[in-house]
Scaffold this motif. Structure first.
Motif, PDB file in Angstrom:
ATOM      1  N   VAL A 191     -87.147  48.326  12.558  1.00 39.93           N
ATOM      2  CA  VAL A 191     -88.255  48.661  13.441  1.00 39.93           C
ATOM      3  C   VAL A 191     -89.253  47.524  13.245  1.00 39.93           C
ATOM      4  O   VAL A 191     -89.782  47.352  12.143  1.00 39.93           O
ATOM      5  CB  VAL A 191     -88.897  50.025  13.089  1.00 39.93           C
ATOM      6  CG1 VAL A 191     -90.073  50.311  14.000  1.00 39.93           C
ATOM      7  CG2 VAL A 191     -87.872  51.141  13.132  1.00 39.93           C
ATOM      8  N   ALA A 192     -89.456  46.726  14.265  1.00 41.13           N
ATOM      9  CA  ALA A 192     -90.279  45.524  14.161  1.00 41.13           C
ATOM     10  C   ALA A 192     -91.611  45.792  13.471  1.00 41.13           C
ATOM     11  O   ALA A 192     -92.336  46.720  13.836  1.00 41.13           O
ATOM     12  CB  ALA A 192     -90.517  44.931  15.547  1.00 41.13           C
ATOM     13  N   ASN A 193     -91.894  44.987  12.452  1.00 42.10           N
ATOM     14  CA  ASN A 193     -93.137  45.037  11.681  1.00 42.10           C
ATOM     15  C   ASN A 193     -93.371  46.364  10.972  1.00 42.10           C
ATOM     16  O   ASN A 193     -94.495  46.646  10.543  1.00 42.10           O
ATOM     17  CB  ASN A 193     -94.336  44.691  12.564  1.00 42.10           C
ATOM     18  CG  ASN A 193     -94.221  43.309  13.139  1.00 42.10           C
ATOM     19  OD1 ASN A 193     -93.755  42.385  12.476  1.00 42.10           O
ATOM     20  ND2 ASN A 193     -94.614  43.163  14.386  1.00 42.10           N
ATOM     21  N   LYS A 194     -92.350  47.183  10.842  1.00 37.36           N
ATOM     22  CA  LYS A 194     -92.500  48.489  10.174  1.00 37.36           C
ATOM     23  C   LYS A 194     -91.471  48.697   9.068  1.00 37.36           C
ATOM     24  O   LYS A 194     -91.825  49.043   7.947  1.00 37.36           O
ATOM     25  CB  LYS A 194     -92.357  49.642  11.177  1.00 37.36           C
ATOM     26  CG  LYS A 194     -93.372  49.656  12.278  1.00 37.36           C
ATOM     27  CD  LYS A 194     -94.595  50.396  11.862  1.00 37.36           C
ATOM     28  CE  LYS A 194     -95.554  50.473  13.043  1.00 37.36           C
ATOM     29  NZ  LYS A 194     -96.915  50.522  12.662  1.00 37.36           N
ATOM     30  N   LYS A 195     -90.178  48.505   9.401  1.00 42.02           N
ATOM     31  CA  LYS A 195     -89.124  48.884   8.465  1.00 42.02           C
ATOM     32  C   LYS A 195     -87.887  48.024   8.678  1.00 42.02           C
ATOM     33  O   LYS A 195     -87.559  47.650   9.807  1.00 42.02           O
ATOM     34  CB  LYS A 195     -88.767  50.354   8.694  1.00 42.02           C
ATOM     35  CG  LYS A 195     -87.714  50.902   7.804  1.00 42.02           C
ATOM     36  CD  LYS A 195     -87.460  52.364   8.158  1.00 42.02           C
ATOM     37  CE  LYS A 195     -86.267  52.887   7.422  1.00 42.02           C
ATOM     38  NZ  LYS A 195     -85.991  54.267   7.735  1.00 42.02           N
ATOM     39  N   TYR A 196     -87.191  47.758   7.554  1.00 46.84           N
ATOM     40  CA  TYR A 196     -85.989  46.929   7.572  1.00 46.84           C
ATOM     41  C   TYR A 196     -85.066  47.466   6.483  1.00 46.84           C
ATOM     42  O   TYR A 196     -85.451  47.501   5.313  1.00 46.84           O
ATOM     43  CB  TYR A 196     -86.415  45.489   7.287  1.00 46.84           C
ATOM     44  CG  TYR A 196     -85.376  44.422   7.434  1.00 46.84           C
ATOM     45  CD1 TYR A 196     -84.685  44.236   8.613  1.00 46.84           C
ATOM     46  CD2 TYR A 196     -85.114  43.542   6.391  1.00 46.84           C
ATOM     47  CE1 TYR A 196     -83.762  43.210   8.758  1.00 46.84           C
ATOM     48  CE2 TYR A 196     -84.202  42.527   6.521  1.00 46.84           C
ATOM     49  CZ  TYR A 196     -83.526  42.364   7.707  1.00 46.84           C
ATOM     50  OH  TYR A 196     -82.617  41.353   7.843  1.00 46.84           O
ATOM     51  N   THR A 197     -83.880  47.914   6.847  1.00 47.16           N
ATOM     52  CA  THR A 197     -82.938  48.446   5.859  1.00 47.16           C
ATOM     53  C   THR A 197     -81.669  47.601   5.889  1.00 47.16           C
ATOM     54  O   THR A 197     -81.087  47.380   6.949  1.00 47.16           O
ATOM     55  CB  THR A 197     -82.591  49.921   6.151  1.00 47.16           C
ATOM     56  OG1 THR A 197     -83.814  50.671   6.207  1.00 47.16           O
ATOM     57  CG2 THR A 197     -81.714  50.503   5.060  1.00 47.16           C
ATOM     58  N   ILE A 198     -81.281  47.125   4.710  1.00 42.46           N
ATOM     59  CA  ILE A 198     -80.145  46.215   4.586  1.00 42.46           C
ATOM     60  C   ILE A 198     -79.141  46.778   3.581  1.00 42.46           C
ATOM     61  O   ILE A 198     -79.516  47.306   2.534  1.00 42.46           O
ATOM     62  CB  ILE A 198     -80.603  44.838   4.077  1.00 42.46           C
ATOM     63  CG1 ILE A 198     -81.873  44.384   4.762  1.00 42.46           C
ATOM     64  CG2 ILE A 198     -79.499  43.812   4.220  1.00 42.46           C
ATOM     65  CD1 ILE A 198     -82.626  43.345   3.993  1.00 42.46           C
ATOM     66  N   TYR A 199     -77.865  46.617   3.908  1.00 47.82           N
ATOM     67  CA  TYR A 199     -76.771  47.043   3.045  1.00 47.82           C
ATOM     68  C   TYR A 199     -76.062  45.784   2.564  1.00 47.82           C
ATOM     69  O   TYR A 199     -75.718  44.908   3.360  1.00 47.82           O
ATOM     70  CB  TYR A 199     -75.829  47.915   3.873  1.00 47.82           C
ATOM     71  CG  TYR A 199     -74.500  48.238   3.249  1.00 47.82           C
ATOM     72  CD1 TYR A 199     -74.360  49.326   2.404  1.00 47.82           C
ATOM     73  CD2 TYR A 199     -73.374  47.471   3.537  1.00 47.82           C
ATOM     74  CE1 TYR A 199     -73.129  49.650   1.858  1.00 47.82           C
ATOM     75  CE2 TYR A 199     -72.146  47.788   2.985  1.00 47.82           C
ATOM     76  CZ  TYR A 199     -72.029  48.869   2.147  1.00 47.82           C
ATOM     77  OH  TYR A 199     -70.820  49.186   1.602  1.00 47.82           O
ATOM     78  N   TYR A 200     -75.877  45.661   1.243  1.00 44.17           N
ATOM     79  CA  TYR A 200     -75.165  44.528   0.655  1.00 44.17           C
ATOM     80  C   TYR A 200     -73.926  45.055  -0.056  1.00 44.17           C
ATOM     81  O   TYR A 200     -73.984  46.072  -0.740  1.00 44.17           O
ATOM     82  CB  TYR A 200     -76.030  43.810  -0.391  1.00 44.17           C
ATOM     83  CG  TYR A 200     -77.290  43.199   0.143  1.00 44.17           C
ATOM     84  CD1 TYR A 200     -77.284  41.924   0.693  1.00 44.17           C
ATOM     85  CD2 TYR A 200     -78.499  43.873   0.071  1.00 44.17           C
ATOM     86  CE1 TYR A 200     -78.447  41.345   1.166  1.00 44.17           C
ATOM     87  CE2 TYR A 200     -79.669  43.304   0.537  1.00 44.17           C
ATOM     88  CZ  TYR A 200     -79.638  42.045   1.084  1.00 44.17           C
ATOM     89  OH  TYR A 200     -80.794  41.479   1.548  1.00 44.17           O
ATOM     90  N   ASN A 201     -72.823  44.323   0.082  1.00 44.07           N
ATOM     91  CA  ASN A 201     -71.585  44.716  -0.585  1.00 44.07           C
ATOM     92  C   ASN A 201     -70.975  43.481  -1.234  1.00 44.07           C
ATOM     93  O   ASN A 201     -70.729  42.483  -0.572  1.00 44.07           O
ATOM     94  CB  ASN A 201     -70.621  45.327   0.434  1.00 44.07           C
ATOM     95  CG  ASN A 201     -69.418  45.958  -0.210  1.00 44.07           C
ATOM     96  OD1 ASN A 201     -69.151  45.776  -1.394  1.00 44.07           O
ATOM     97  ND2 ASN A 201     -68.672  46.702   0.571  1.00 44.07           N
ATOM     98  N   HIS A 210     -70.120  36.124  -3.403  1.00 46.82           N
ATOM     99  CA  HIS A 210     -69.957  36.368  -1.969  1.00 46.82           C
ATOM    100  C   HIS A 210     -70.448  37.779  -1.645  1.00 46.82           C
ATOM    101  O   HIS A 210     -70.011  38.747  -2.265  1.00 46.82           O
ATOM    102  CB  HIS A 210     -68.498  36.194  -1.560  1.00 46.82           C
ATOM    103  CG  HIS A 210     -67.989  34.822  -1.851  1.00 46.82           C
ATOM    104  ND1 HIS A 210     -68.356  33.725  -1.103  1.00 46.82           N
ATOM    105  CD2 HIS A 210     -67.176  34.354  -2.827  1.00 46.82           C
ATOM    106  CE1 HIS A 210     -67.785  32.647  -1.599  1.00 46.82           C
ATOM    107  NE2 HIS A 210     -67.063  33.002  -2.651  1.00 46.82           N
ATOM    108  N   VAL A 211     -71.342  37.855  -0.691  1.00 49.63           N
ATOM    109  CA  VAL A 211     -71.992  39.115  -0.333  1.00 49.63           C
ATOM    110  C   VAL A 211     -71.831  39.350   1.166  1.00 49.63           C
ATOM    111  O   VAL A 211     -72.015  38.431   1.970  1.00 49.63           O
ATOM    112  CB  VAL A 211     -73.505  39.071  -0.674  1.00 49.63           C
ATOM    113  CG1 VAL A 211     -74.186  40.364  -0.300  1.00 49.63           C
ATOM    114  CG2 VAL A 211     -73.733  38.732  -2.130  1.00 49.63           C
TER     115      VAL A 211
END
Length: 128
Positions: free
Chosen positions: A55-65, A46-47
């Motif tokens: 930022v569309a088509n530039k950057k994506y930052t995701i945090y998983y716990n 379970h995450v």
């Protein structure tokens, strides 16, 4: 955009069995999801996923716990020679001393899992 579309993620990421929105924001940043992963075992993982930057088509930052570790992924989309490259930087942390000690031994396993995940996305996108 397919990579950031949470509904389409189950289609190209075969490890995911369920995605449940906890909080969905219009501007994406701050959206939180509960994800269940089945990875070669009968016991589901379970995450909790939270989108930290977009930022569309530039950057994506995701945090998983999860119960044993925290993972932050920063993915940048870079155009090079008329092709799009995904540049991924990942940080693993743990609240457990034991897990922090064994992380170096699992580094190649983490890299292999990320590579598998990105190749699955690439195959899916190329079929579109």
């Amino acid at each position: 955009f397919t990579f950031t579309n949470i509904e389409k993620r189950k289609v190209w990421d075969s490890q995911i069995s369920t995605i449940e929105p906890v909080l969905e924001k219009i501007n994406v940043v701050g959206s939180t999801y509960n994800i269940t992963i089945r990875e070669n075992t009968d016991k589901p993982i379970h995450v909790k996923q939270k989108i930290l930057a977009y930022v569309a088509n530039k950057k994506y930052t995701i945090y998983y716990n999860t119960e044993n570790f925290i993972k932050t992924e920063e993915i940048e989309f870079v155009e090079k020679h008329s092709k799009t490259m995904l540049v991924k930087n990942t940080i693993f942390k743990s609240t457990s001393y034991i897990m922090r000690c064994v992380f170096p031994y699992f580094k190649t396993k983490f890299i292999a899992a990320d590579t598998k995940y990105l190749h699955a996305f690439k195959r899916y996108i190329e079929k579109q």
